[in-house]
Design a protein around this motif. Sequence first.
Motif, PDB file in Angstrom:
ATOM      1  N   THR A 127      99.072   9.247  75.192  1.00 49.49           N
ATOM      2  CA  THR A 127      97.785   8.768  75.734  1.00 49.49           C
ATOM      3  C   THR A 127      97.933   7.777  76.881  1.00 49.49           C
ATOM      4  O   THR A 127      96.948   7.473  77.561  1.00 49.49           O
ATOM      5  CB  THR A 127      96.954   8.104  74.614  1.00 49.49           C
ATOM      6  N   SER A 128      99.144   7.256  77.095  1.00 48.82           N
ATOM      7  CA  SER A 128      99.339   6.264  78.157  1.00 48.82           C
ATOM      8  C   SER A 128      99.761   6.927  79.459  1.00 48.82           C
ATOM      9  O   SER A 128     100.383   8.001  79.463  1.00 48.82           O
ATOM     10  CB  SER A 128     100.408   5.242  77.736  1.00 48.82           C
ATOM     11  N   ALA A 129      99.441   6.258  80.546  1.00 44.81           N
ATOM     12  CA  ALA A 129      99.823   6.787  81.857  1.00 44.81           C
ATOM     13  C   ALA A 129     101.320   6.643  82.072  1.00 44.81           C
ATOM     14  O   ALA A 129     101.951   7.481  82.731  1.00 44.81           O
ATOM     15  CB  ALA A 129      99.062   6.045  82.958  1.00 44.81           C
ATOM     16  N   GLU A 130     101.899   5.571  81.534  1.00 43.69           N
ATOM     17  CA  GLU A 130     103.328   5.327  81.676  1.00 43.69           C
ATOM     18  C   GLU A 130     103.950   5.129  80.294  1.00 43.69           C
ATOM     19  O   GLU A 130     103.254   4.785  79.330  1.00 43.69           O
ATOM     20  CB  GLU A 130     103.587   4.086  82.522  1.00 43.69           C
ATOM     21  N   CYS A 131     105.257   5.324  80.211  1.00 44.68           N
ATOM     22  CA  CYS A 131     105.949   5.082  78.946  1.00 44.68           C
ATOM     23  C   CYS A 131     107.365   4.620  79.223  1.00 44.68           C
ATOM     24  O   CYS A 131     107.949   4.946  80.268  1.00 44.68           O
ATOM     25  CB  CYS A 131     105.954   6.340  78.070  1.00 44.68           C
ATOM     26  N   ASN A 132     107.897   3.840  78.290  1.00 45.42           N
ATOM     27  CA  ASN A 132     109.266   3.342  78.386  1.00 45.42           C
ATOM     28  C   ASN A 132     110.012   3.712  77.113  1.00 45.42           C
ATOM     29  O   ASN A 132     109.516   3.498  76.004  1.00 45.42           O
ATOM     30  CB  ASN A 132     109.275   1.822  78.566  1.00 45.42           C
ATOM     31  N   GLU A 133     111.195   4.262  77.282  1.00 43.96           N
ATOM     32  CA  GLU A 133     111.989   4.666  76.127  1.00 43.96           C
ATOM     33  C   GLU A 133     112.519   3.424  75.416  1.00 43.96           C
ATOM     34  O   GLU A 133     113.042   2.497  76.052  1.00 43.96           O
ATOM     35  CB  GLU A 133     113.154   5.550  76.587  1.00 43.96           C
ATOM     36  N   LEU A 134     112.368   3.378  74.091  1.00 44.71           N
ATOM     37  CA  LEU A 134     112.792   2.219  73.312  1.00 44.71           C
ATOM     38  C   LEU A 134     114.286   2.273  73.017  1.00 44.71           C
ATOM     39  O   LEU A 134     114.861   3.352  72.832  1.00 44.71           O
ATOM     40  CB  LEU A 134     112.016   2.153  71.993  1.00 44.71           C
ATOM     41  N   THR A 135     114.896   1.102  72.947  1.00 40.58           N
ATOM     42  CA  THR A 135     116.307   1.012  72.560  1.00 40.58           C
ATOM     43  C   THR A 135     116.423   1.092  71.044  1.00 40.58           C
ATOM     44  O   THR A 135     115.419   0.940  70.308  1.00 40.58           O
ATOM     45  CB  THR A 135     116.919  -0.313  73.043  1.00 40.58           C
ATOM     46  N   THR A 136     117.645   1.281  70.564  1.00 47.21           N
ATOM     47  CA  THR A 136     117.876   1.325  69.114  1.00 47.21           C
ATOM     48  C   THR A 136     117.451   0.011  68.467  1.00 47.21           C
ATOM     49  O   THR A 136     116.828   0.004  67.390  1.00 47.21           O
ATOM     50  CB  THR A 136     119.368   1.579  68.823  1.00 47.21           C
ATOM     51  N   GLU A 137     117.752  -1.104  69.122  1.00 43.88           N
ATOM     52  CA  GLU A 137     117.385  -2.421  68.579  1.00 43.88           C
ATOM     53  C   GLU A 137     115.873  -2.570  68.484  1.00 43.88           C
ATOM     54  O   GLU A 137     115.351  -3.146  67.520  1.00 43.88           O
ATOM     55  CB  GLU A 137     117.975  -3.538  69.459  1.00 43.88           C
TER      56      GLU A 137
END
Length: 470
Positions: free
Chosen positions: A51-61
Motif C-alpha cells: 500500500t505504500s509508495a516506497e518501501c525499504n527492505e528490513l535487516t535481520t536485526e
Amino acid sequence: MDPKSKCLRGIPKVDECISLLRSIESLTAPDTIIKSAIQEVTAKEREKILTSAECNELTTEQWIARFVSAIKKKISPHLKHVFNGTGVVIHTNLGRSVLPEQTTDQLVQAGGYYSNLEFNLDTGQRGSRYSLVEDIICDLTGAEAALVVNNNAAAVLISLDTLAKGHEVIVSRGQLVEIGGSFRIPDVMAKSGATLVEVGATNRTHLRDYENALTENTAMLLRVHTSNFRIIGFTSDVSATEMVELGRRHGIATMEDLGSGSLVDFSKYGFPKEPTVQEIVKAGVDVVTFSGDKLLGGPQAGIIVGTKEIIGKIKKNPLNRALRIDKFTLAALESVLREYYDMDKAIESLPTLRMLTSSPDIVKKRGRSLLRRIKSKVTNVCEIQLISTVSRVGGGALPEHNIKSWALAFSPKTMRLSDFEKGLRKLATPVIGRMENDKFLLDMRTIQDKEVSALSELLVHFFEDESDRD
C-alpha cells in the motif's frame, strides 16, 4: 526486479524465523505465541509494502526486534497496573476504587485456598453465600435485610423485575438520565417488564404529580440519583420522606437508586451534602440500591437493602442466580465493609476515601517528593513544575465539586505534547495523566505514596531514553 517485489521477497519464512528466535535464550514463549507473532508482523509488513509508495527492505536485526516486541506484547497481561495521574479518584476507565492491602490479602486467600463460600460451618450443611456479608451490611445501614449482586444496574433490574413486572412505576421526568456505558433507567425498566410512568417537568416535580399519576396498576414509586447530571436554578424535587409517606398511604412500595451510595457524610470534609445510605433507610424507603465500587470504596457490586419481606422476594427471583457475585467479590466486599465499623479508620484505610479527603498540603508534599527525584533528569527533555490544580471525584458522584490539588506539569522540549502523552501511555507500566493548557499534568492526588518510588524510576528511564534519542 522492482523495489516492491524485492521487499516482498525479503519477507522471511515463518519456519526460518521460529528457528532464529529459538536461539535467543532470554526469549521464553510457547511456539504457538512465537508463530502467531511472526505471522502478524510479516502480514503487517506485507500490507505496508503493497500500500505504500516506497518501501525499504528490513535487516535481520530489524525483523528480530519487531518479532521480539510482538511476542512480549502477546505474553504480557492485558489487564495491568497503571499510574493514575488524571486526578479523577473514582475513574471508571481505570478500574474505579483501589482496594486496601488487607483486602487484596483476602483475595489471595479466597483464590488460593478452599473456602466456606456456601458451607455453614455451624451446621455442616450447605449455606448461603449472601450470609457472609448480609449481617455486616445491615449493621452499617440500619436495614432489615440485604442482598448483593454483580453491579448496581443489576440491582436495579432485579428489584424492578421482582416488585413491578407487569405494573407501573412512577418516576420524576428530571431523573430519567443516561449515565456511563449508555445505562438508562427507561431501558432497564423496559427490560424488567415494568411500565414507566413519567411525572413532573424536567426541572420541577411535586408530590401531587406522583399522587395524580397513581392507578390500580401502580406498583412502585421510584427515585433515581442523577449521577453526573445536574439541573440548577428554578428546581424542586420530592424528598425520600415525602415519597415514603405517599407510598404508605396508598400501600405502594418505594425504591431509591442511590447510584454511588455512601456510608460516610462527606459534607464533614467540605463536599456538597449528599444523602447517605443510612439516611435513606431511616427515611423508610422499602428498597435501596447502590454501588460497591464508587464512594463505598470497594469492589464492583450492586448492593440492595430493604425490608425483610421485599429482600426475601428478590432473593427468590431466578435472575438472582444469573446476577450473583463470586467469592472474590464477597471476600473484597466483606473486608472493605468491616473497615466501616470505625468510620474514622475507614477514611484512612480505604484508598478512595483517603484520596478524596486528603488535604492539599499532603498532596503537595507528595508532588514535591516526586519532583525532587526526577527534576535533574528531565531538564534536557522538558520543563517541569509543581502547580495548583483541581481533582474530581468521578464515578458520577458529586459532579459539581472540585477538589483542590497539586500536579506536576510537564512541557516537552523535544517532542509534541501528544507524542509525550502517548510515550508515557505506552510504558511497561502506563502513566496516565491529562493534557491541559499545553502541558501534561500528573495530578498527585491520585498517585499513592507507595507508587512514588516506582513512578520516579519509570519516568527517569523514560527521560533518559528520550535524551539518548536526541
